[in-house]
Design an enzyme around this catalytic site. Structure first.
Site, short mmCIF file in Angstrom:
data_model
loop_
_atom_site.label_atom_id
_atom_site.label_comp_id
_atom_site.label_asym_id
_atom_site.label_seq_id
_atom_site.Cartn_x
_atom_site.Cartn_y
_atom_site.Cartn_z
N SER A 33 0.87 -1.18 0.00
CA SER A 33 0.00 0.00 0.00
C SER A 33 0.90 1.22 0.00
O SER A 33 1.75 1.37 0.89
CB SER A 33 -0.86 0.01 1.26
N CYS A 84 -7.09 -0.40 7.21
CA CYS A 84 -6.01 -1.05 6.46
C CYS A 84 -5.14 -1.88 7.40
O CYS A 84 -4.88 -1.48 8.54
CB CYS A 84 -5.15 -0.01 5.76
N ASP A 144 -8.58 -2.01 3.02
CA ASP A 144 -7.41 -2.39 2.23
C ASP A 144 -6.65 -3.35 3.14
O ASP A 144 -5.79 -2.94 3.91
CB ASP A 144 -6.58 -1.12 1.95
N TRP A 198 -4.85 -7.27 4.07
CA TRP A 198 -4.13 -8.39 3.45
C TRP A 198 -3.73 -9.43 4.48
O TRP A 198 -3.80 -9.15 5.66
CB TRP A 198 -2.89 -7.85 2.73
P1 FAD Z 1 7.05 -13.99 1.22
O1 FAD Z 1 8.28 -14.52 0.58
O2 FAD Z 1 5.90 -13.75 0.36
O3 FAD Z 1 6.65 -14.94 2.41
C1 FAD Z 1 5.39 -14.80 3.06
C2 FAD Z 1 5.53 -15.32 4.49
O4 FAD Z 1 5.89 -16.69 4.46
C3 FAD Z 1 6.60 -14.62 5.30
O5 FAD Z 1 6.12 -14.39 6.59
C4 FAD Z 1 7.74 -15.60 5.31
O6 FAD Z 1 8.56 -15.44 6.45
C5 FAD Z 1 6.99 -16.91 5.32
N1 FAD Z 1 7.79 -18.01 4.76
C6 FAD Z 1 8.79 -17.94 3.86
N2 FAD Z 1 9.27 -19.16 3.61
C7 FAD Z 1 8.57 -20.03 4.36
C8 FAD Z 1 8.60 -21.44 4.53
N3 FAD Z 1 9.47 -22.19 3.87
N4 FAD Z 1 7.71 -22.00 5.37
C9 FAD Z 1 6.82 -21.23 6.04
N5 FAD Z 1 6.75 -19.89 5.94
C10 FAD Z 1 7.61 -19.30 5.09
N6 FAD Z 1 3.04 -5.55 3.66
C11 FAD Z 1 3.67 -4.53 4.28
O7 FAD Z 1 4.62 -4.75 5.03
N7 FAD Z 1 3.28 -3.22 4.07
C12 FAD Z 1 2.26 -2.90 3.25
O8 FAD Z 1 1.95 -1.72 3.09
C13 FAD Z 1 1.57 -3.96 2.59
N8 FAD Z 1 0.54 -3.71 1.75
C14 FAD Z 1 -0.08 -4.72 1.11
C15 FAD Z 1 -1.14 -4.45 0.25
C16 FAD Z 1 -1.76 -5.46 -0.43
C17 FAD Z 1 -2.89 -5.16 -1.37
C18 FAD Z 1 -1.34 -6.80 -0.23
C19 FAD Z 1 -2.01 -7.93 -0.96
C20 FAD Z 1 -0.31 -7.09 0.63
C21 FAD Z 1 0.33 -6.06 1.30
N9 FAD Z 1 1.40 -6.34 2.16
C22 FAD Z 1 2.02 -5.30 2.80
C23 FAD Z 1 1.95 -7.70 2.30
C24 FAD Z 1 3.08 -7.88 1.26
O9 FAD Z 1 2.52 -7.93 -0.05
C25 FAD Z 1 3.87 -9.17 1.43
O10 FAD Z 1 3.02 -10.25 1.50
C26 FAD Z 1 4.74 -9.17 2.65
O11 FAD Z 1 5.57 -8.03 2.66
C27 FAD Z 1 5.63 -10.41 2.68
O12 FAD Z 1 6.38 -10.47 1.48
P2 FAD Z 1 7.76 -11.25 1.40
O13 FAD Z 1 8.10 -11.42 -0.05
O14 FAD Z 1 8.80 -10.64 2.25
O15 FAD Z 1 7.39 -12.66 2.02
#
Ligand code: FAD
Length: 679
Positions: free
Chosen positions: A441, A632, A677, A679
């Site tokens: 966001s 949010c 908003d 997630w």
């Molecule tokens: P990912 O790689 O996607 O992993 C997701 C989770 O799984 C993590 O907690 C990770 O530690 C865990 N994980 C990884 N590997 C493993 C495994 N082998 N076993 C179990 N668990 C595991 N986030 C924000 O911080 N700020 C925002 O403003 C924000 N806005 C968003 C708005 C929208 C519309 C949406 C859909 C999401 C938003 N998010 C926001 C969430 C963001 O999109 C991500 O999902 C988040 O930051 C995690 O991304 P990542 O790639 O670091 O983790």
């Protein structure tokens, strides 16, 4: 019949399949491999589904409505099984790729499988919007159509699986014939994979029992032919080192001009980063993306999609596990074994680049993935163990899922460290979901920051006894912050920040903007109630900056009340943008008010909903004066608790029964006066 019994049959079939695969390669040579019999995506110029099916000799379609890639991944796997088990010739179809105006003329022999996710507040995914417009608008009777649906949803949202259910009901009402039960999966309680497996089994039973389709042994047939390019070097022109798409490999067009979307990102410099937490082992990064050299634009409340790459550690471990460490810079190409199969990333490419930039290698592994890779195990004992875990829901949960292992961690645990170097790379290309952009966001205002996009991302990292589990995109942002500001972080994870052929150097990342419906009222005089605990404060910061800017531009403008509810653990560690709020208060005067809930500063935990309740009278007064509400952050609990708090306030303040108050809140949502908003 318990799931695992059926799964075991599948796995036994897979074992035979592998024997078949190797045998065939040996007998016919790779060049003569038969077509995998399904296609991904449509013909570029052909949006006519009926014509595409006819031209490509297809008799089944697996449609996907996907936002984050899960439905697409399931669609690919389902199509492959429908082909290998039932001999169907399957088209995998992105719902956005076709027109539906001749859907009623479909041949009644065709079978349609829909895998549709519900996004946000009961909305279709971006690629399914036009389909649902057709379905609710011009769709005629479709009595010829045979179909089934699996919905992907999240039960923590109010409109759980709304799109899957809508499609199913509407098709039924239009006279279509459902060939297998409607199914749905729940991401909210973490059972999506198992829900999908159960639905798939029911679906296959129906195909056998009701449509008399005969089930054959499952045979692994690659969808692509992998061609090693021994004469090419990684640095050669035209060889992909992991660029987001072909345009970036060739640098052929003006890459500062859009349109920028989920197929074509802008390579934006991260001009500034800063750590927002005061902590050794928790982190939240504020990052600013400079868009001044591009025509990428956004509006306040939109989302930024960041295209990440995998960490150095996870990439090396993956390459090591499958025996590609020494060959990581070798170049290969892929040839689709069906004219319309789409190659998942630009080729030719190096092994390392394919893994680092295009495969989702870090996340949890599914039971189905383990079962399907088991036949390629390095030895009999490992194969037996992988089949045992892949065939047993409970054991798999205990020994793999609950240990938070990714694919290479899980496989190396099962093989006790022996490499899985018999797995064909092309099998991995098909098995691994493609690495997806992550959404954030936007925390800036397009009025005050016209050429810069801010995001606020909490870093997902957790240390276990023997390994670290980390999120892909957030740790990448943190690594940039550590390098830009020469800071230290207890769990810092390293990435290749220079990117393919140094194209990302200067801290650039591929991004695109996703339009959102989370928007301030057009009249700045309208009061707003903002509820954004944790990183949920991101768009609220954008809104407050917008109102501050409006007032700066024209001191005569009337700014309505802005009441912000924020929450964090305590005032010293994780109070986001702590130093900025007093500045906004100074600019906005009495029209701005902020209530903060610190959950860990008092014996009894205090959350945003407690703060909202404590202001019941003001909140109700503002609602009566036409206030818009914005929520949010965390979808799982907070959003629901906040909504029930509003119901409670309306009920007590106005002396109404709770159902009546709940109806009022629902009607605020319909009028766009209560927006979420989450997630
Ligand atoms: P990912 O790689 O996607 O992993 C997701 C989770 O799984 C993590 O907690 C990770 O530690 C865990 N994980 C990884 N590997 C493993 C495994 N082998 N076993 C179990 N668990 C595991 N986030 C924000 O911080 N700020 C925002 O403003 C924000 N806005 C968003 C708005 C929208 C519309 C949406 C859909 C999401 C938003 N998010 C926001 C969430 C963001 O999109 C991500 O999902 C988040 O930051 C995690 O991304 P990542 O790639 O670091 O983790």
């Amino acid at each position: 019949v318990p799931n695992y019994t059926l799964d075991f049959a599948v796995i036994a079939g897979l074992a035979l399949a592998v024997a078949f695969y190797f045998g065939r390669e040996f007998i016919f040579g790779a060049d003569q491999a038969t077509s995998a019999g399904f296609v991904a995506g449509g013909d570029d110029n052909d949006r006519d589904l009926k014509a595409t099916l006819k031209k490509n000799n297809k008799n089944a379609v697996v449609f996907f409505g996907s936002q984050t890639g899960t439905a697409e991944d399931y669609a690919t796997k389902l199509a492959k099984e429908l082909h290998s088990k039932f001999g169907l010739s399957v088209l995998i179809a992105d719902m956005a790729d076709y027109d539906y105006d001749n859907f009623q003329d479909m041949n009644s022999d065709y079978l349609f499988f829909f895998l549709v996710a519900t996004y946000g507040e009961g909305e279709p995914t971006d690629n399914a919007v036009e389909f649902f417009n057709w379905l609710e608008g011009d769709a005629d009777q479709i009595t010829n159509v045979k179909y089934t649906v699996f919905g992907l949803g999240n039960s923590t949202y109010e409109f759980y699986n709304a799109m899957g259910a809508k499609l199913n009901d509407r098709f039924e009402a239009l006279g279509a014939e459902r060939i297998a039960p409607y199914g749905q999966g729940d991401d909210g309680i973490g059972t999506m994979d198992e829900d999908f497996l159960s639905w798939k089994e029911e679906c296959f039973d129906s195909l056998k029992n009701n449509l008399d389709l005969e089930e054959r042994e499952v045979e692994y047939e690659p969808s692509f032919k992998l061609i090693e390019q021994d004469s090419q070097v990684a640095s050669a022109d035209g060889v992909s080192n992991g660029e987001p798409n072909k345009a970036y490999v060739d640098m052929s067009k003006d890459l500062s001009k859009g349109p920028f979307d989920h197929t074509h990102p802008y390579l934006a410099p991260v001009s500034t980063t800063r750590e927002l937490f005061v902590s050794n082992d928790r982190s939240c990064v504020h990052a600013e993306f400079d868009i001044s050299d591009s025509n990428l634009r956004y509006s306040t409340g939109d989302h930024l999609a960041i295209w990440p790459s995998n960490s150095n550690n996870n990439v090396s471990r993956f390459l090591e596990c499958f025996g590609y460490s020494a060959r990581k810079d070798e170049v290969f190409s892929l040839q689709a074994l069906d004219t319309t199969v789409s190659i998942p990333f630009p080729v030719p490419i190096t092994y390392e680049a394919a893994v680092r930039h295009h495969m989702e290698i870090s996340g949890p592994i599914s039971r189905q993935a383990l079962a399907s890779i088991a036949p390629f195990a390095p030895d009999e004992e490992t194969k037996k163990e992988a089949l045992r875990l892949g065939g047993d829901k409970v054991l798999f949960a205990k020994e793999i899922h609950d240990c938070n292992l990714n694919l290479s961690d899980a496989l190396l645990k099962i093989s006790k460290g022996t490499k899985w170097d018999s797995v064909p790379f092309v099998f991995l290309v098909e098995l691994m979901p493609s690495l997806q952009p992550r959404y954030y966001s936007i925390s800036s205002s397009s009025l005050s920051e016209k050429t810069s996009i801010h995001v606020t991302a909490v870093v997902e990292v957790e240390k276990f006894d023997d390994h670290i589990v980390s999120g892909v995109a957030t740790n990448l942002l943190k690594d940039i912050e550590v390098h830009q500001n020469a800071t230290k972080f207890a769990h810092n994870i390293n990435y290749d920040l220079k990117g393919p052929k140094n194209k990302f150097s200067g801290f650039k990342l591929p991004v695109h903007v996703r339009r959102s419906t989370f928007k301030l009222p057009s009249n700045p005089g309208t009061p707003v109630i903002l509820v954004g605990p944790g990183t949920g404060v991101a768009p609220m910061r954008g809104f407050v900056r917008e109102r501050t800017r409006l007032l700066k531009q024209d001191s005569n403008v009337t700014i309505g009340k802005t009441l912000l509810f924020y929450g964090c653990r305590n005032s010293k560690e994780d109070f986001l943008y702590k130093e900025e709020w007093p500045e906004y208060a100074k600019e906005l005067g009495d029209s701005f008010e902020m209530d903060v809930a610190f959950s860990r500063e008092t014996d009894q935990k205090v959350y945003v909903q407690d703060k909202i309740l404590a202001r019941a009278e003001t909140v109700d007064e503002l609602l009566k004066n036409g206030a818009y509400v914005y929520v949010c952050g965390d979808a799982s609990k907070m959003a629901r608790d906040v909504q029930s708090t509003f119901v409670k306030i309306i009920s007590t303040q106005r002396g109404l029964p709770e159902e009546k108050a709940a109806e009022l809140v629902r009607s605020l949502k319909v009028q766009n006066r209560y927006q979420e908003d989450v997630w």
